[in-house]
Design a protein around this motif. Structure first.
Motif, mmCIF file in Angstrom:
data_model
loop_
_atom_site.group_PDB
_atom_site.id
_atom_site.type_symbol
_atom_site.label_atom_id
_atom_site.label_comp_id
_atom_site.label_asym_id
_atom_site.label_seq_id
_atom_site.Cartn_x
_atom_site.Cartn_y
_atom_site.Cartn_z
ATOM 1 N N TRP A 1 0.803 -1.218 0.000
ATOM 2 C CA TRP A 1 0.000 0.000 0.000
ATOM 3 C C TRP A 1 0.837 1.269 0.000
ATOM 4 O O TRP A 1 0.306 2.358 -0.203
ATOM 5 C CB TRP A 1 -0.902 0.014 1.238
ATOM 6 N N GLN A 2 2.155 1.161 0.220
ATOM 7 C CA GLN A 2 2.961 2.359 0.412
ATOM 8 C C GLN A 2 2.990 3.256 -0.819
ATOM 9 O O GLN A 2 3.102 4.481 -0.701
ATOM 10 C CB GLN A 2 4.382 1.990 0.824
ATOM 11 N N ASP A 3 2.909 2.670 -2.000
ATOM 12 C CA ASP A 3 2.983 3.456 -3.228
ATOM 13 C C ASP A 3 1.629 3.611 -3.902
ATOM 14 O O ASP A 3 1.542 3.907 -5.095
ATOM 15 C CB ASP A 3 3.971 2.808 -4.208
ATOM 16 N N LEU A 4 0.554 3.403 -3.142
ATOM 17 C CA LEU A 4 -0.788 3.522 -3.713
ATOM 18 C C LEU A 4 -1.071 4.946 -4.164
ATOM 19 O O LEU A 4 -1.806 5.180 -5.116
ATOM 20 C CB LEU A 4 -1.837 3.085 -2.689
ATOM 21 N N ASP B 1 -2.325 6.254 -7.660
ATOM 22 C CA ASP B 1 -1.629 5.757 -8.841
ATOM 23 C C ASP B 1 -2.465 4.613 -9.421
ATOM 24 O O ASP B 1 -2.605 3.568 -8.780
ATOM 25 C CB ASP B 1 -0.243 5.254 -8.452
ATOM 26 N N PRO B 2 -3.049 4.780 -10.613
ATOM 27 C CA PRO B 2 -3.930 3.745 -11.173
ATOM 28 C C PRO B 2 -3.285 2.370 -11.257
ATOM 29 O O PRO B 2 -3.933 1.355 -10.980
ATOM 30 C CB PRO B 2 -4.268 4.289 -12.569
ATOM 31 N N LYS C 1 -3.015 -3.172 -9.100
ATOM 32 C CA LYS C 1 -2.201 -4.237 -8.525
ATOM 33 C C LYS C 1 -2.736 -4.658 -7.165
ATOM 34 O O LYS C 1 -2.827 -5.855 -6.855
ATOM 35 C CB LYS C 1 -0.751 -3.763 -8.398
ATOM 36 N N ALA C 2 -3.116 -3.674 -6.343
ATOM 37 C CA ALA C 2 -3.652 -3.983 -5.019
ATOM 38 C C ALA C 2 -4.982 -4.725 -5.128
ATOM 39 O O ALA C 2 -5.225 -5.714 -4.420
ATOM 40 C CB ALA C 2 -3.826 -2.697 -4.216
ATOM 41 N N PHE D 1 -9.744 4.313 0.755
ATOM 42 C CA PHE D 1 -9.328 5.445 -0.064
ATOM 43 C C PHE D 1 -9.480 5.185 -1.560
ATOM 44 O O PHE D 1 -9.366 6.111 -2.359
ATOM 45 C CB PHE D 1 -7.882 5.825 0.267
ATOM 46 N N MET D 2 -9.717 3.953 -1.930
ATOM 47 C CA MET D 2 -9.936 3.658 -3.348
ATOM 48 C C MET D 2 -11.343 3.097 -3.577
ATOM 49 O O MET D 2 -11.546 2.220 -4.402
ATOM 50 C CB MET D 2 -8.859 2.707 -3.879
#
Length: 293
Positions: A79-82, A90-91, A96-97, A116-117
């Protein structure tokens, strides 16, 4: 594990067993065995009874993904680079998540970080219901948030050495979560700022989700409205889960990070002194006497 792979009908022990087993499966095999669509999208912020809600959904037959799941299975780095520090998603990271949640058999999400998404989940799973968990008031949420995730220990210690180096995923995730809420990252938010963030979030979710898909829930509502909205015929008859407040546990954990941020040099010095003392002790031990002829 000789047990159902899909989320419906699993016990908590079975859920742990399946999730652990999935770690050792190739991604393609996991997808073939346990791919699930998200059926319930949690859009409520943490500190809105999400622990109780997660357990309630589990008892209703859902395999629920939450912050505790992410921590328990060491998935925080996912989740750090979400999003970036402004909270802009970041789409590619989102997809990926969501792929990973699906291949692991989850069909419901609750609280941080998946809330958040919620829009991206709605686009990917148009038939899913959106569950907005709320507290009694924005001020009530602000008080709870500032005593835990949004308070001084969290804001300061997670971004400082050594936590920022040893656990960089926590530091990065903290930054984009605060950015997504529109809260300051260089200092703890005020109670007014936190309450305003909660109000903005609730209004944004209500505006984005069609009324026929939106479920607004408070822990005090109990089982009946939730079962009715999710069309669960076999509604549990036991008491609605009440895990109370875990703010004490969260504050203790964040307090440890705060202590590390301020006193790491002293603890490192003590450790080095202990190692040096042990080395001196061992080096002065008498050598074994030579064996007699």
């Amino acid at each position: 594990c000789a047990l159902p792979i899909s989320g419906s009908g699993r016990s908590l022990a079975q859920e742990v067993c399946v999730s652990s087993a999935m770690k050792s499966l190739p991604l393609a095999l996991a997808a073939a065995v346990a791919a699930e669509d998200i059926k319930v999208i949690g859009a409520g912020l943490t500190r809105t009874g999400t622990v109780s809600l997660s357990n309630a959904l589990h008892k209703m037959g859902y395999a629920t993904y939450s912050l505790r799941t992410a921590v328990a299975y060491a998935q925080v780095p996912m989740w750090q680079d979400l999003a970036d520090e402004t909270g802009t998603l970041d789409p590619a990271a989102v997809n990926k998540a969501l792929d990973q949640l699906s291949t692991q058999g989850y069909n419901a999400t609750v609280g941080f970080p998946a809330c958040f998404m919620y829009k991206e989940q709605m686009a990917r799973y148009p038939d899913a219901k959106v569950l907005l968990s709320l507290r009694d008031s924005a001020e009530d949420w602000a008080e709870s948030f500032l005593q835990t995730y949004g308070g001084k220990p969290s804001v300061h210690s997670l971004g400082q050495f050594p936590t920022s180096v040893v656990l960089p995923s926590l530091s990065k995730t903290k930054h984009w979560i605060l950015g997504a809420l529109g809260l300051p990252q260089d200092r703890p938010a005020t109670a007014e700022e936190a309450a305003a963030a909660y109000t903005r979030w609730e209004a944004a979710v209500r505006a984005a989700v069609p009324k026929e898909k939106l479920i607004v829930h408070k822990a005090a509502d109990g089982w009946e409205p939730l079962c009715k909205a999710l069309e669960v015929a076999d509604c549990p008859t036991i008491d609605y889960p009440n895990f109370g407040s875990n703010r004490g546990m969260v504050r203790v954990l964040l307090g440890v990070f705060e202590m590390l941020a301020h006193w790491w040099w002293l603890m490192l010095g003590v450790l080095l002194a202990e190692v040096a003392g042990l080395y001196m002790f061992i080096s002065h031990l008498p050598a074994n006497a030579a064996p007699r002829a």
